[in-house]
Design a protein around this motif. Structure first.
Motif, mmCIF file in Angstrom:
data_model
loop_
_atom_site.group_PDB
_atom_site.id
_atom_site.type_symbol
_atom_site.label_atom_id
_atom_site.label_comp_id
_atom_site.label_asym_id
_atom_site.label_seq_id
_atom_site.Cartn_x
_atom_site.Cartn_y
_atom_site.Cartn_z
ATOM 1 N N SER A 136 0.847 -1.208 0.000
ATOM 2 C CA SER A 136 0.000 0.000 0.000
ATOM 3 C C SER A 136 0.871 1.242 0.000
ATOM 4 N N ARG A 137 2.004 1.121 0.701
ATOM 5 C CA ARG A 137 2.932 2.280 0.650
ATOM 6 C C ARG A 137 3.477 2.435 -0.759
ATOM 7 N N MET A 138 3.722 1.324 -1.356
ATOM 8 C CA MET A 138 4.321 1.359 -2.690
ATOM 9 C C MET A 138 3.385 2.033 -3.678
ATOM 10 N N HIS A 139 2.102 1.663 -3.618
ATOM 11 C CA HIS A 139 1.165 2.222 -4.597
ATOM 12 C C HIS A 139 0.554 3.524 -4.159
ATOM 13 N N GLY A 140 0.816 3.873 -2.923
ATOM 14 C CA GLY A 140 0.304 5.153 -2.479
ATOM 15 C C GLY A 140 -1.193 5.197 -2.317
ATOM 16 N N ASN A 141 -1.834 4.067 -2.121
ATOM 17 C CA ASN A 141 -3.250 4.132 -1.724
ATOM 18 C C ASN A 141 -3.480 3.171 -0.565
ATOM 19 N N LEU A 142 -4.661 3.239 0.004
ATOM 20 C CA LEU A 142 -4.857 2.541 1.276
ATOM 21 C C LEU A 142 -5.478 1.163 1.105
ATOM 22 N N ASP A 143 -5.740 0.766 -0.144
ATOM 23 C CA ASP A 143 -6.424 -0.521 -0.327
ATOM 24 C C ASP A 143 -5.663 -1.645 0.336
ATOM 25 N N GLY A 144 -4.341 -1.623 0.193
ATOM 26 C CA GLY A 144 -3.549 -2.674 0.803
ATOM 27 C C GLY A 144 -3.827 -2.768 2.282
ATOM 28 N N GLN A 145 -3.852 -1.629 2.929
ATOM 29 C CA GLN A 145 -4.092 -1.649 4.380
ATOM 30 C C GLN A 145 -5.479 -2.213 4.667
ATOM 31 N N ILE A 146 -6.430 -1.853 3.810
ATOM 32 C CA ILE A 146 -7.789 -2.383 4.028
ATOM 33 C C ILE A 146 -7.747 -3.899 4.017
ATOM 34 N N ILE A 147 -7.083 -4.426 3.012
ATOM 35 C CA ILE A 147 -7.029 -5.900 2.915
ATOM 36 C C ILE A 147 -6.390 -6.453 4.176
ATOM 37 N N ALA A 148 -5.294 -5.866 4.560
ATOM 38 C CA ALA A 148 -4.619 -6.333 5.774
ATOM 39 C C ALA A 148 -5.589 -6.305 6.946
ATOM 40 N N PHE A 149 -6.369 -5.248 6.999
ATOM 41 C CA PHE A 149 -7.348 -5.120 8.076
ATOM 42 C C PHE A 149 -8.325 -6.293 8.050
ATOM 43 N N PHE A 150 -8.813 -6.541 6.875
ATOM 44 C CA PHE A 150 -9.746 -7.681 6.765
ATOM 45 C C PHE A 150 -9.054 -8.960 7.163
ATOM 46 N N THR A 151 -7.803 -9.103 6.731
ATOM 47 C CA THR A 151 -7.077 -10.311 7.092
ATOM 48 C C THR A 151 -7.083 -10.485 8.598
ATOM 49 N N MET A 152 -6.818 -9.408 9.277
ATOM 50 C CA MET A 152 -6.786 -9.508 10.753
ATOM 51 C C MET A 152 -8.134 -9.997 11.264
ATOM 52 N N VAL A 153 -9.213 -9.389 10.758
ATOM 53 C CA VAL A 153 -10.533 -9.787 11.257
ATOM 54 C C VAL A 153 -10.732 -11.264 11.035
ATOM 55 N N VAL A 154 -10.474 -11.653 9.795
ATOM 56 C CA VAL A 154 -10.674 -13.074 9.472
ATOM 57 C C VAL A 154 -9.793 -13.921 10.370
ATOM 58 N N ALA A 155 -8.540 -13.501 10.542
ATOM 59 C CA ALA A 155 -7.625 -14.267 11.387
ATOM 60 C C ALA A 155 -8.230 -14.412 12.772
ATOM 61 N N ALA A 156 -8.790 -13.315 13.288
ATOM 62 C CA ALA A 156 -9.388 -13.404 14.615
ATOM 63 C C ALA A 156 -10.449 -14.472 14.638
ATOM 64 N N ALA A 157 -11.340 -14.388 13.676
ATOM 65 C CA ALA A 157 -12.419 -15.388 13.619
ATOM 66 C C ALA A 157 -11.830 -16.785 13.554
ATOM 67 N N GLU A 158 -10.840 -16.924 12.713
ATOM 68 C CA GLU A 158 -10.254 -18.252 12.501
ATOM 69 C C GLU A 158 -9.638 -18.768 13.795
ATOM 70 N N VAL A 159 -8.949 -17.882 14.465
ATOM 71 C CA VAL A 159 -8.326 -18.305 15.722
ATOM 72 C C VAL A 159 -9.386 -18.789 16.693
ATOM 73 N N VAL A 160 -10.448 -17.998 16.784
ATOM 74 C CA VAL A 160 -11.488 -18.391 17.742
ATOM 75 C C VAL A 160 -11.958 -19.795 17.456
ATOM 76 N N VAL A 161 -12.354 -20.008 16.216
ATOM 77 C CA VAL A 161 -12.893 -21.331 15.878
ATOM 78 C C VAL A 161 -11.817 -22.389 16.049
ATOM 79 N N GLY A 162 -10.618 -22.085 15.490
ATOM 80 C CA GLY A 162 -9.561 -23.084 15.537
ATOM 81 C C GLY A 162 -9.251 -23.519 16.942
#
Lengths: 523, 99, 288, 663
Positions: B49-75
């Motif tokens: 996201s730094r490379m491309h100068g927009n925030l989409d990358g960070q958004i994806i990372a954010f979603f990844t975290m959420v999903v990771a949280a969910a996954e951890v809980v279930v796992g």
């Protein structure tokens, strides 16, 4: 956008399958009636199709077309020509009888048997097969056709492997092992064929750029799409192989006797009278239209194979000791006739072949179903276990005889017309092959009459002395078929009228003309 | 320094995590290694996201975290119930896939 | 803090190459992060792995900040390190320490395959990044102009709103799922003491109650195995958890040596010629 | 008037349908329904006959087009009928004799519980036979052709509980099928050669000649030979004659109607009908005459050796049909006489069979003539009718057979050249043998001492337990018990004797009636054409020599069987006799060559199919199975090892993408 009649015809049985499968196990009889109901409704729709179809109209009618997988130009394209209409009608007509004949075949076995028989599953599978067969008759998109052509194997597999004859001479264990062997064999043969066809389908896409039968045939006809000779031949072989396995053509036939022998009689009818027809139908619709040149190139070889099938199947039928296997080999012989008629490339031959598909469906159904009733009474498939049945169960014997006479294509019964047309059609172009094929009718008489003599005549065997005659349900199954056999034997015009124009167009695709009689030509 | 190094670092961490997944038998540790891999991905995304100068990358990372949280809980829940039933958290014990 | 960080980086981030400060930070923390990762993989005890992982994550959080992802950095610390890792620790506590912790490989060739694959994979990744042309860095200056959080929010609630909603649904589902999974319905009646006793008798294993710890040992700590008559300690006397964690203190040798010393003193007092008593060694049995 | 033609067929067809579908509730009246419907179609025949006579000879042809049967591109077959003099003759013969035999069967089958079914089959036969002779194209004729085959199959095997009967029925159908093959090939040839197989355009009418003339002789010869093959099958001509003897397993009325009077003559009809083709193909004609000559001798010789009265008559039938085929092969000089002999033969042979049936009826169904003797005073009517039939068949001057047979012999000589002499010689010799074996039958049955006295007829191992069902409707075994014991010969009831009397009258006067002023010939001429044959010797000489050989034959027979007593136990006999008893070894040949060979072939093929064709595929399947068995070891069930492979896979993918981008 008018009402999608073809889709409805195919979807209705599919819904029926789901509904039937959903019936709780406790209400299995309800499931049976439900399945019967749906099959009858399908029959009604098929009749509507038959009525709405105009023989002298466009080649493909009632067409539907929707984009499906746009990236690969796969479309959901349906359309029927005369040949397809006839076969759809046949399918829709036979299924109710099959269901009715198999009414008790899937009942739970008496206690002490380990096998679990899901009644509603049996009927649901039959309906599923019907849906797929009808769709593959309707599909005018090669890929779409391929999908259903393959998908129908799955329900068939379970029908063959899951439901055998109630009682069996070797006991339940060996029976089930033989059954599963037969089912796996059926699956493997057809899957191999299907895979090779898949390769050919992809190849066709690479060459033609789309899957639409109509467009490609169009392009082939007006020369805008020309394939290299070898490409066309390879693709043709790829398609033909799959169809030849399904048909089945010698030497790819060996799955049929096992499958028909082990499956219950109604399922056997389903195999040979309905499912196998897809193979011969596809030869007529895809092989000839897509690859006319290659078809003409391969004709001699195919005719020889068909000839071998005719004689070979008949001879083996004579040698069988098992009623169902005998019928199976007889069917192989008949499929030889059908394929011969298709590739004789004369209008008599091809009309005859199409008519043959219909008649063979009806006649085999009649014979096999009666045989099934017989077997279910005695619990044995061996011819040697019967004798003198005619005395204790005259009606059964009579219907059996009529079915047999239809199989040996006695004039006055439907199969005669088609068989004679095929022979004449072949003879007109390839006299030698036609004459040799004529020996088939003698052999047919031989195996049929030997079967009838061994089972029905002679002194009454003690085991069969208490055999009951046909019951009402069974008569309801057989009588209409027999009436139909006689009617189509005396007045086949309705069918020929529908079939003829389609055949004419097919021939024009292949750019073949009927040979003219010499004397007429002289004048 | 070239920010590309962040990507190299992410790759390194990811590989380490993957190897850990393969080596360790303790389900919990395996799980941690997976988290490690996810984090490596996140790092890469942020760098992008730094490379491309927009925030989409960070958004994806954010979603990844959420999903990771969910996954951890279930796992983790799965691990716990697994442990209850087999008195062990070894992934090798759950070898029912064997023919 | 985040304010000055913003001031610091908005000036820098646009640049093609970063400031020496960031470079220094990268090299130092990066090394630590890698070490932490390695420890996560190779630590014997799950607890230690968890702690190392937490460390690595914090470092990653710093890197996020350095890359201008302020919001993510914080979230990383709060959610990941704070919530998830703690969850891990809880579970570790719950599950306890098991034989699964041993690093001994059981599947033949697994470790080597794993290492080969890992190395190959890593090399390939690095190569991939290497020959990708990533020279141009536009930086986040204008993206973060209106503030990083606001930017994210704008995106999340406009462009990614559906994904956002779905993830919300996902979280709820996950919570419910976790509850369903961990909730144990007691299917059969708990067995009474009588039944347990009867079972023991039927099986014929330790019919009497298990021996108490500390017997013959002049100790009464629960982590000390009782000695059998031949002086060897009996694992049975210690509770299962301690046994699995290997936290049994073995006192057999010094106990016996004490006895020996005692007897010697008695000898001296009674002026007897000393008979050499055998010196006891720790038997292998006792060592584990 | 034309519309009556369809009714002609419809009446018996309706009867068959009603009787076979009707079920047991019709048992009481079934036989009368059948008989009445047969009579109805006879009456219709008479009406049409009168109508034809009303017209003048040239346009005595009625046609009726019912509907288009098989309309396919370039191939059209109609269901249409054509009634001309030839067909008319057959119609009258079939329906007339048919009705009589229906009547006879009412009595003969009285005690058979399945009588209704029997009449159903008889009606079915009538319908099919009428269709055969009324069809206006070869394909429709083919339908009737196989239809009569089916009817004869059902009727021969009517007592299905007897293995012998079932086997005989199957044999008859199969041998006929071989003939049918010929017919179908012939039709195919016609289609490819002329593009049609309808009588009108193909054979031509008296207005315009048919296409047949335009084809090359080779094509016509081929068609002719195929037609001959068909005729051989249906008319039991050499080499396809073997089924007729066994066909006697059927009830006697069946033998009389189907295997003497009507069906077996269908071959003659076919040849005469196809005259236009044969006339243009002399080679084919020659073969026809040869077949006829050989068969007439063959049948006669077989007839001499049989002790079973029905089998002896069957041999005679064969031989008489041989005469007809011979005549038909002679072309226009013979057609009319072939048909004439066919008609007269229909009368006297049917009469003889009915007589035989009546004898058996009175003799506890004994068929062995060696156990008869001196029956004339016990069953006078039978004796007289049978006797008249006998005189007719041996060609006693003034009776039917004399006129027809004599004409045929004349025509045979008239063929001219050595062929003429040879054929004529054969015909004469045949006449002599005919006289011999018929006299033998006559003497053994009605004269001499009563050999059936004080000895059980029907030794239990007698092969044909035929009339078991006839009188008790039970299995043969228990019948034998009741049948043993001395028989009490008695005359048959009226319902049986009346038909015999009528037929006897026919066999006495028919020939003469036809020949006065060559009525019959002129009647048929428009259809078959006629030219008077001129034998190298005068017609009178031929006639005299015919009578002479007839007398000689009778004399020899009398010397052998009239003077000295007939031994009850079968004498060993000469080599020829023994061969003749076994149908001149023709069956043995079939059995060894066809049956055995076929069995071996099929058995080996079954083996091949199972091992080779199937084995290849199963082999590959097995090898694949082994391979997969080894591969499954990779699946050790550990999630981690799967993960490794997955990870490796991912690595490979990356490598692949990199490579793709590199190139």
């Amino acid at each position: 956008m008018s009402f999608p009649l073809l889709t409805a015809t195919a979807v209705l049985p599919a819904i029926g399958a789901i509904a039937t499968a959903a019936v709780p196990a406790a209400r299995r009889n309800a499931a049976k009636s439900l399945a019967l109901l749906f099959s009858l409704a399908t029959l009604v729709l098929a009749i509507v199709v038959l009525v709405r179809f105009d023989p002298d109209g466009a080649r493909y009618q009632l067409t539907e077309s929707h984009s499906w997988i746009a990236d690969f130009g796969v479309r959901y394209e349906l359309g029927v020509d005369g040949i397809a209409v006839a076969l759809i009608a046949l399918t829709a007509l036979l299924i109710p009888f099959i269901i009715l004949a198999g009414w008790h075949d899937a009942d739970p076995l008496e206690t002490g048997s380990k096998r679990w028989r899901p009644t509603q599953g049996f009927f649901a599978l039959i309906l599923a097969v019907e849906a797929m067969v009808i769709l593959s008759f309707e599909a005018t998109d090669v890929f779409l056709f391929y999908i259903f052509f393959e998908a129908m194997l799955i329900p068939m597999y379970f029908l063959i492997g899951g439901f055998g004859d109630r009682a069996h001479e070797h006991g339940e264990e060996t029976a089930s092992t033989q059954r599963s062997y037969a089912a796996v064999k059926f699956l493997l043969y057809n899957l191999v064929g299907g895979l090779i066809m898949l390769a050919a389908v992809i190849g066709l896409y690479v060459v033609a750029g789309n899957f639409s039968l109509t467009e490609i045939a169009e392009a082939r006809a007006n020369g805008s799409l020309d394939m290299a000779t070898n490409t066309e031949r390879w693709l043709f072989l790829g398609f033909f192989f799959a169809f030849a396995v399904k048909a089945p053509l010698w030497p790819l036939h060996t799955w049929l006797p096992n499958a028909m022998g082990e499956a219950t009689a109604p399922v056997a009818v389903l195999i040979t009278a309905v499912v196998d027809k897809v193979g011969t139908f596809a030869m007529l619709r895809f092989c000839l239209q897509l690859f006319p040149e290659a078809s003409k190139w391969a004709t001699p070889a195919i005719l020889v194979l068909a000839l071998i099938s005719i004689i070979y199947g008949a001879l083996l039928a004579v040698g069988q000791r098992d009623i169902k296997r005998l019928v199976a080999y007889a069917s192989i012989s008949h499929f030889g006739f059908i394929i011969m008629g298709i590739f004789a490339m004369t209008s008599q031959g091809q009309s005859g072949a199409t008519l043959y598909m219909v008649n063979h469906g009806i006649s085999t159904a009649a014979l096999m179903l009666v045989a099934g009733f017989l077997i279910s009474r005695r619990g044995s498939r061996l011819i040697a276990d019967y004798g003198g049945v005619q005395k204790v169960a005259p009606v059964l014997a009579g219907t059996f005889l009529i079915g047999g006479l239809a199989t040996l294509s006695l004039p006055g019964l439907a199969p005669f017309v088609s068989e004679f047309l095929v022979l004449v059609g072949t003879f007109a172009r390839y006299p030698a092959i036609g004459i040799i094929a004529t020996f088939g009718i003698v052999l047919a008489a031989l195996y049929t009459l030997v079967l009838y003599q061994r089972t029905m005549t002679g002194p009454v065997k003690p085991e069969v002395s208490a055999m009951p005659d046909l019951r009402a349900r069974e008569l309801v199954v057989v009588a209409p078929l027999i009436v139909l056999l006689i009617f189509l034997g005396v007045y086949p015009k309705p069918v020929t009228d529908i079939v003829d124009p389609a055949v004419k167009q097919t021939l024009s695709d292949v750019q073949k003309k009927d040979p003219q009689p010499e004397v007429e030509a002289a004048k | 320094m070239n920010p590309v190094n962040y990507l190299y670092l992410a790759a390194l961490l990811f590989t380490i995590g993957a190897t850990g997944v393969l080596i360790r038998r303790n389900a919990i540790v395996v799980f941690m290694c997976i988290e490690l891999m996810l984090n490596a991905c996140n790092l890469a995304l942020v760098a992008f996201s730094r490379m491309h100068g927009n925030l989409d990358g960070q958004i994806i990372a954010f979603f990844t975290m959420v999903v990771a949280a969910a996954e951890v809980v279930v796992g983790l829940a799965i691990i716990v119930s697994l442990f209850r039933s087999r008195h062990s958290a070894s992934v090798d014990d759950a070898s029912l896939m064997k023919l | 803090m985040s304010a000055q960080l913003a001031a610091y980086s908005t000036s820098q981030l646009a640049a093609y190459s970063t400031s020496t400060g960031e470079a220094f930070q990268f090299w130092v923390l990066g090394t630590v992060a890698v070490i932490g990762a390695l420890c996560t993989v190779f630590m014997k005890r799950a607890v230690h792995s968890a702690l190392c992982l937490a460390g690595t994550m914090i470092i990653l959080a710093v890197f996020y900040l350095a890359n201008g992802a302020y919001f993510l950095g914080i979230v990383q610390i709060v959610v990941y390190t704070g919530a998830i890792m703690m969850l891990f620790l809880f579970v570790v506590m719950l599950v306890g320490v098991t034989a699964a912790d041993s690093l001994k490989e059981t599947i033949k060739g697994q470790r080597w395959l794993a290492l080969v694959c890992g190395l190959g994979f890593g090399i390939l990744l690095v190569a991939g990044i290497g020959n990708a042309s990533l020279t141009e860095f536009s930086g986040l200056a204008e993206a973060n102009a209106g503030g990083n959080v606001e930017g994210l929010a704008a995106l999340i609630f406009t462009k990614y709103v559906f994904a956002f909603e779905i993830t919300g649904a996902l979280l709820i589902t996950a919570a419910v799922g976790a509850m369903v999974l961990t909730h144990r319905e007691r299917t059969e009646r708990a067995r009474t003491q009588r039944e347990l006793a009867e079972q023991r008798v039927r099986e014929g294993t330790n019919v009497p109650p298990l021996p108490a710890p500390g017997v013959y040992a002049r100790h009464n700590a629960v982590d000390i195995a009782g000695l059998l008559p031949d002086g060897t300690p009996s694992e049975l006397t210690v509770s299962k958890t301690l046994r699995e964690r290997g936290q049994i203190r073995d006192v057999s040798t010094e106990a016996l040596n004490d006895l020996k010393a005692l007897e010697q003193r008695a000898e001296e007092r009674l002026e007897r010629t000393a008979i050499e008593p055998p010196t006891f060694k720790r038997t292998e049995e006792a060592s584990k | 008037m034309e519309n009556l033609i369809a009714l002609l067929i419809a009446a018996p067809l309706l009867g068959a349908a009603v009787l076979l579908v009707g079920g047991r509730r019709l048992d009481a009246v079934g036989h009368w329904i059948g008989t009445v419907l047969a009579a109805v179609s006879f009456v219709l025949g008479l009406v049409l006959f009168a109508d034809l006579l009303g017209k003048d000879a040239e346009d005595r042809t009625l046609t009726q087009h019912l509907f288009s049967w098989i309309p396919v591109e370039g191939f059209h077959a109609d269901v249409a009928f054509q009634l001309d003099q030839l067909s008319m003759t057959f119609v009258l013969l079939i329906t007339g004799v048919g009705s009589l035999i229906h009547l006879y069967s009412v009595g003969y089958m009285e005690h058979d519980e399945r009588r209704r079914r029997f009449f159903g089959y008889l009606n079915l036969f009538l319908a099919a036979m009428l269709l055969l002779v009324l069809a206006d194209n070869y394909l429709l004729l083919y339908v009737g052709w196989e239809g009569v085959g089916l009817a004869s199959y059902l009727l021969i095997g009517f007592w299905q509980h007897k293995p012998s009967a079932a086997t005989a029925a199957k044999k008859a159908f199969l041998v006929n099928r071989v003939g049918d093959m010929g017919l179908s090939i012939a039709i195919m040839l016609m289609f490819t050669t002329f593009g049609t197989f309808a009588f009108g355009p193909l054979l031509g009418t008296h207005e315009q000649a048919g296409l047949a003339g335009d084809a090359t002789e080779g094509q016509l010869t081929a068609i002719g030979l195929m037609l001959l093959l068909a005729a051989c099958g249906k008319s039991a001509q050499v080499p396809l004659q073997s089924w007729l003897g066994d066909a006697m397993e059927g009830p006697t009325p069946v033998s009389a109607l189907i295997h003497a009077a009507t069906m077996v003559t269908a071959g003659v009809y076919l040849i005469v009908r196809s005259g236009a083709i044969f006339d243009a193909a002399p080679d084919a004609q020659l073969v026809v005459t040869i077949v006829g000559a050989v068969t007439l001798l063959f049948g006669a010789i077989v007839g001499c050796a049989k002790d079973d009265i029905k089998k002896a008559l069957a041999g005679s039938t064969m031989s008489q049909i041989g005469y007809m085929v011979l005549a038909a092969g002679l072309g226009p000089i013979g057609y009319a006489f072939a048909i004439m002999h066919l008609v007269t033969h229909g009368f006297f042979k049917a009469g003889l069979f009915l007589g035989a049936g009546s004898v058996m009826h009175g003799m506890n169904d004994e068929v062995d003539m060696r156990k008869y003797g001196g029956l004339r005073k016990y069953m006078p009517i039978t004796f007289i009718t049978f006797g008249l039939g006998y005189l007719a068949i041996i060609g006693f001057p003034g009776l039917s057979g004399f006129f027809s047979k004599d004409k045929i012999i004349e025509a045979a000589f008239a063929k001219g050249g050595t062929e003429g002499w040879i054929l004529g010689g054969c015909a004469l010799l045949g006449a002599a043998i005919t006289a011999y074996y018929m006299t033998r039958v006559m003497l053994m049955t009605f004269f001499g001492e009563e050999r059936w006295r004080n000895q059980p007829t029907r030794s239990p191992e007698a092969p044909s337990a035929e009339p078991a069902a006839e009188h008790h409707g039970e299995a043969a075994s228990d019948h034998v018990a009741t049948a043993t014991g001395e028989p009490h010969p008695h005359e048959s009831p009226k319902v049986m004797t009346i038909p015999m009397i009528v037929l006897a009258i026919g066999s006495v006067f028919a020939g003469g009636f036809f020949s006065i002023g060559e009525r019959f010939v002129h009647w048929l001429e428009p259809v078959t054409g006629y030219e008077h044959g001129h034998p190298p010797v005068s017609a009178l000489t031929v006639t005299l020599s015919t009578v002479a050989v007839m007398v000689i034959g009778v004399g020899i027979a009398y010397a052998q069987y009239g003077r000295r007593p007939v031994p009850v136990v079968v004498p060993r006999g000469s080599l020829l006799t023994r061969a003749a008893r076994r149908d001149l070894l023709q069956d043995d040949f079939n059995h060894v060559v066809l049956v055995r060979g076929g069995e071996h072939l099929t058995r080996s093929l079954v083996y091949v199919d199972h091992t080779l064709v199937d084995g290849v595929v199963n082999g590959t399947a097995a090898s694949v199975g082994g391979l997969s068995g080894r591969m499954r070891k990779l699946q050790n069930g550990f999630a981690r090892s799967y993960a490794v492979s997955m990870f490796g896979g991912a690595a490979v993918l990356i490598a692949a993408t990199l490579l793709m981008r590199a190139v």
